[in-house]
Design a protein around this motif. Structure first.
Motif, short mmCIF file in Angstrom:
data_model
loop_
_atom_site.label_atom_id
_atom_site.label_comp_id
_atom_site.label_asym_id
_atom_site.label_seq_id
_atom_site.Cartn_x
_atom_site.Cartn_y
_atom_site.Cartn_z
N LEU B 135 0.85 -1.19 0.00
CA LEU B 135 0.00 0.00 0.00
C LEU B 135 0.88 1.24 0.00
O LEU B 135 1.99 1.20 0.52
CB LEU B 135 -0.86 0.02 1.27
N ILE B 136 0.36 2.32 -0.57
CA ILE B 136 1.05 3.61 -0.47
C ILE B 136 0.23 4.49 0.47
O ILE B 136 -0.97 4.67 0.25
CB ILE B 136 1.14 4.31 -1.84
N LEU B 137 0.88 5.02 1.49
CA LEU B 137 0.21 5.97 2.39
C LEU B 137 1.00 7.27 2.43
O LEU B 137 2.24 7.23 2.51
CB LEU B 137 0.13 5.41 3.82
N TRP B 138 0.31 8.36 2.34
CA TRP B 138 0.90 9.66 2.60
C TRP B 138 0.12 10.25 3.78
O TRP B 138 -0.85 10.98 3.57
CB TRP B 138 0.75 10.60 1.38
N PRO B 139 0.53 9.92 4.98
CA PRO B 139 -0.21 10.45 6.14
C PRO B 139 -0.20 11.98 6.11
O PRO B 139 0.72 12.58 5.56
CB PRO B 139 0.59 9.92 7.33
N ASN B 183 5.91 12.57 5.15
CA ASN B 183 6.21 11.15 5.28
C ASN B 183 5.42 10.39 4.22
O ASN B 183 4.23 10.59 4.07
CB ASN B 183 5.80 10.67 6.69
N ALA B 184 6.12 9.57 3.46
CA ALA B 184 5.46 8.67 2.52
C ALA B 184 5.82 7.26 2.92
O ALA B 184 6.95 7.00 3.32
CB ALA B 184 5.92 8.96 1.09
N LEU B 185 4.85 6.35 2.81
CA LEU B 185 5.08 4.99 3.29
C LEU B 185 4.64 3.95 2.28
O LEU B 185 3.65 4.14 1.58
CB LEU B 185 4.25 4.74 4.56
#
Ligand code: SF4
Lengths: 479, 216
Positions: B135-139, B183-185
């Motif tokens: 998954l890509i998350l950009w909180p 932050n990118a995850l």
């Protein structure tokens, strides 16, 4: 920073005689090698990927000064404070300064080989600051006051019984259990409180992207994210060679790193940090610091052949495939970086006069080069370091501590050899003498190193005719 | 002030720059260009292999699916971002039998204790990458970083149309280089370790469970 002088032969003997250690290692190294092979089953694709990784790292190194300045500029624009350190001592002072400015006494750490290189934990401990390792493997060895024996799986020299005993003895109220899941749960519980209370988080950096000022971290456990997100201050320490040019350079390197290290397509987390908490954001550190450490890297960089060393992405594959490392484990090497990467890097960082023996811990089988994801010619670098060990003490631009092995007798022997080969009549005479002695001197004399070597091997007899003579007979022109 | 910066750069600048020998840089993996259904299938397969639970649902039913997931577990609450993309839908459809919704509305300094005590968190996602299964998350301010990390169960809602073939593809298409977030995850499963005898164990410091609702 130089550790006490390492007694290599003694360490080797002890490691080889430690049956438990050898069993623990053997199983683990075979598994890691197999996982890597499974992941990279398509060898053509792997070769393309390695060529790409090699090119990306070399392109980054070629522009190193520019990229470091760009990284600094971008990070600063993003609000990350950048610090430069020439020595581990300077880097430690920088960390200490930041920690003290925040009146912090509880530091939580994600896995970082550079912080090991700095001996940061020990340094902070002396200042009365608790620096707690939170990666499970690092936590285990810290409990036992040990150093990592592998750069990816630091506690791989221990088996579950040993860890069970350790936890039971060192962690208050921990029951004795050899069930891996339960050991995990114990660590999770202890460390969760630490994440909650940590005042400063310290991490390493896998890649730093100059284009965007982004710090990339690879991990599976979530402790790295905890250390870089939960405390109000985050300090990232990195060797200054870790910079890459563009964001698009990251995906191939990431694939190479996780695949080579653990045979994973990707780790659980890939954590890209570009700034501290922005106004309105609810978590993340208020301050992010990046410490760039040189510690001899600029000197390595200046030499085009040795510069190859700096392409390393610290995957550990060379260790898993090394016939020396897989039998000794990491501790016998006596320095932070063991295995082929250590044999190559440590003598250059610490000086040949201190760690030169590490360059001899290789059979030159080349297995490390075959698996290295960024195609470092490891044996070439090792050979160079061995040569440097004998180079004249006043030679310019040589590796730190070069010439430590140079002896008068040896220099004279080689000078004589060179003279003999450049002087046909002298060479012919030598060959005659040895050839005549041949039948009587059917074997090499069993003295010195030869005696040692000959204990388990048949020594070859002298040839009747010299190579020169044989070549002449075959009609090969002698230049 | 130390002169470390000047000294380091001076040492590097003292070496004559090499000519930029053009090393060929082969394309490393033109990741398979998959169709919509295959992309979902690939993501599901890879993430399940990493012990994530992946449920494919649709815009009408995802809330009902979520409720099933929650009812199957004993949870003391569900942390969410009220101002995030899921906030309104969750609030409108909640009922008393479910674990209470708890908004992540204050700075962590004010709510750390509550945060660490909650069992589950739910987030949207920016997308996903099919070739590695992540998954890509950009909180952001509405769905903060710890939301997907601290609670033991992380539920992630993914729009099926946001699945990319590869990370390289996502970076290029969405022009990440022009502006990276705080932050990118990438997240490929629940947290795990193999630090003891290489035995793979799930649920170390991050979530023990990752449940992905793919809205197709
Ligand atoms: S030298 Fe190559 S194989 Fe060894 S750790 Fe570095 S990148 Fe990996």
């Amino acid at each position: 920073m130089t550790e006490t002088v390492v007694d290599f032969p003694q360490n080797f003997k002890e490691a080889l005689n430690d049956a438990q250690l050898r069993r623990n290692l053997r199983a683990a190294m075979d598994t890691m090698g197999q996982r890597r092979r499974n992941l990279f089953a398509d060898l053509d694709a792997l070769e393309r990927l390695r060529a790409r990784g090699d090119a990306i790292r070399w392109r980054a190194l070629r522009q190193l000064p520019d990229l470091l300045e760009q990284l600094e500029k971008k990070c600063t624009e993003n609000g990350i404070q950048v610090h430069w350190a020439e020595t581990p001592a300077e880097a430690n002072q920088i960390c200490l300064g930041i920690i003290q400015r925040h009146h912090a006494s509880r530091v939580i750490k994600g896995k970082s080989m550079v912080s090991e290189e700095m001996h940061l934990n020990h340094f902070l401990d002396e200042q009365g600051i608790e620096a707690l390792e939170t990666d499970l493997g690092e936590y285990i060895i810290q409990l036992d006051h040990e150093t990592p024996s592998h750069i990816i799986v630091p506690a791989i020299h221990k088996n579950r019984d040993q860890i069970a005993r350790l936890f039971h003895e060192k962690i208050p109220n921990a029951p004795y259990t050899e069930v891996v899941e339960e050991l995990n749960a114990i660590a999770r519980k202890v460390l969760r409180e630490k994440f909650f209370a940590g005042e400063v988080g310290v991490s390493g950096v896998n890649f730093a992207v100059a284009e965007t000022g982004t710090l990339c971290l690879v991990e599976n456990e979530g402790n790295g994210r905890m250390c870089t997100t939960a405390p109000p201050v985050h300090i990232a320490v990195m060797g200054l060679e870790k910079v890459v040019e563009r964001l698009e350079d990251v995906p191939p390197l990431l694939r190479l790193l996780t695949g080579s290290a653990t045979g994973q397509l990707i780790t659980t987390y890939f954590n890209m940090i570009t700034s501290p908490r922005k106004p309105g954001e609810k978590d993340g550190p208020q301050e992010v610091h990046l410490v760039l450490l040189d510690n001899g890297r600029t000197k390595i960089w200046a030499d085009l052949e040795l510069r190859q060393t700096l392409k390393c992405i610290r995957c550990g594959a060379c260790m898993n495939h090394c016939p020396v490392y897989t039998r000794l484990g990491g501790h016998a090497y006596g320095y932070v970086y063991p295995g082929p990467i250590g044999s190559m890097l440590t003598p250059q960082l610490e000086g040949l006069d201190h760690a030169g023996a590490m360059a001899t811990a290789s059979t030159f089988c080349g297995a490390c080069e075959e698996v290295c994801p960024v195609k470092i010619p490891i044996t070439t670098v090792l050979r160079r370091l061995r040569t440097e060990s004998y180079r004249k003490a006043d030679a310019p631009d040589a590796v730190k501590g070069h010439g430590y092995k140079r002896t008068l007798a040896e220099s004279l022997t080689w000078q004589g050899w060179a003279l003999s080969n450049a002087t046909p009549w002298l060479n012919a005479l030598n060959a005659k003498v040895l050839g005549l002695a041949g039948p009587h001197l059917s074997k090499l004399p069993q003295v010195g190193l030869l005696k040692h070597w000959g204990q388990t091997r048949a020594l070859p007899p002298f040839a009747r005719k010299s190579l020169h003579a044989l070549a002449k007979e075959k009609g090969i022109a002698d230049e | 002030m130390s002169n470390a910066r000047a000294n380091i750069l001076a040492r590097l600048r003292a070496v004559a720059p090499q000519e930029p020998a053009a090393t060929p840089e082969p394309d490393f993996y033109p990741a398979a260009k998959l169709g919509h259904a295959d992309r979902i299938a690939q993501l599901k397969r890879l993430m399940e292999h990493m012990h994530a639970e992946v449920i494919v649902t649709d815009p009408q039913n995802w809330i009902a699916t979520l409720k099933d997931v929650l009812r199957a577990r004993q949870l003391n609450g569900l942390l969410y971002g009220p101002a995030g993309p899921l906030g309104a839908a969750l609030e409108a459809n909640w009922d008393g039998e479910l674990p209470p919704l708890v908004g992540y509305t204050e700075a962590v300094e004010q709510c750390k204790e509550r945060l660490f005590a909650l069992d589950a968190g739910i987030t949207s996602t920016r997308g996903a990458v099919a070739d590695v299964g992540a998954l890509i998350l950009w909180p952001d301010a509405n769905e903060p970083r710890l939301l997907s990390l601290v609670p033991a169960v992380h539920i992630a809602v993914l729009e099926a149309t946001h699945i990319h073939d590869s990370l390289a593809d996502a970076i290029a298409r969405e022009r990440w280089a022009e502006g990276m977030p705080t932050n990118a995850l990438l997240i490929s499963g629940p947290s795990k370790t193999a630090d003891i005898e290489l035995v793979l164990t799930f649920g170390v410091h991050g979530p023990k469970e990752l449940i992905v609702l793919v809205v197709d």
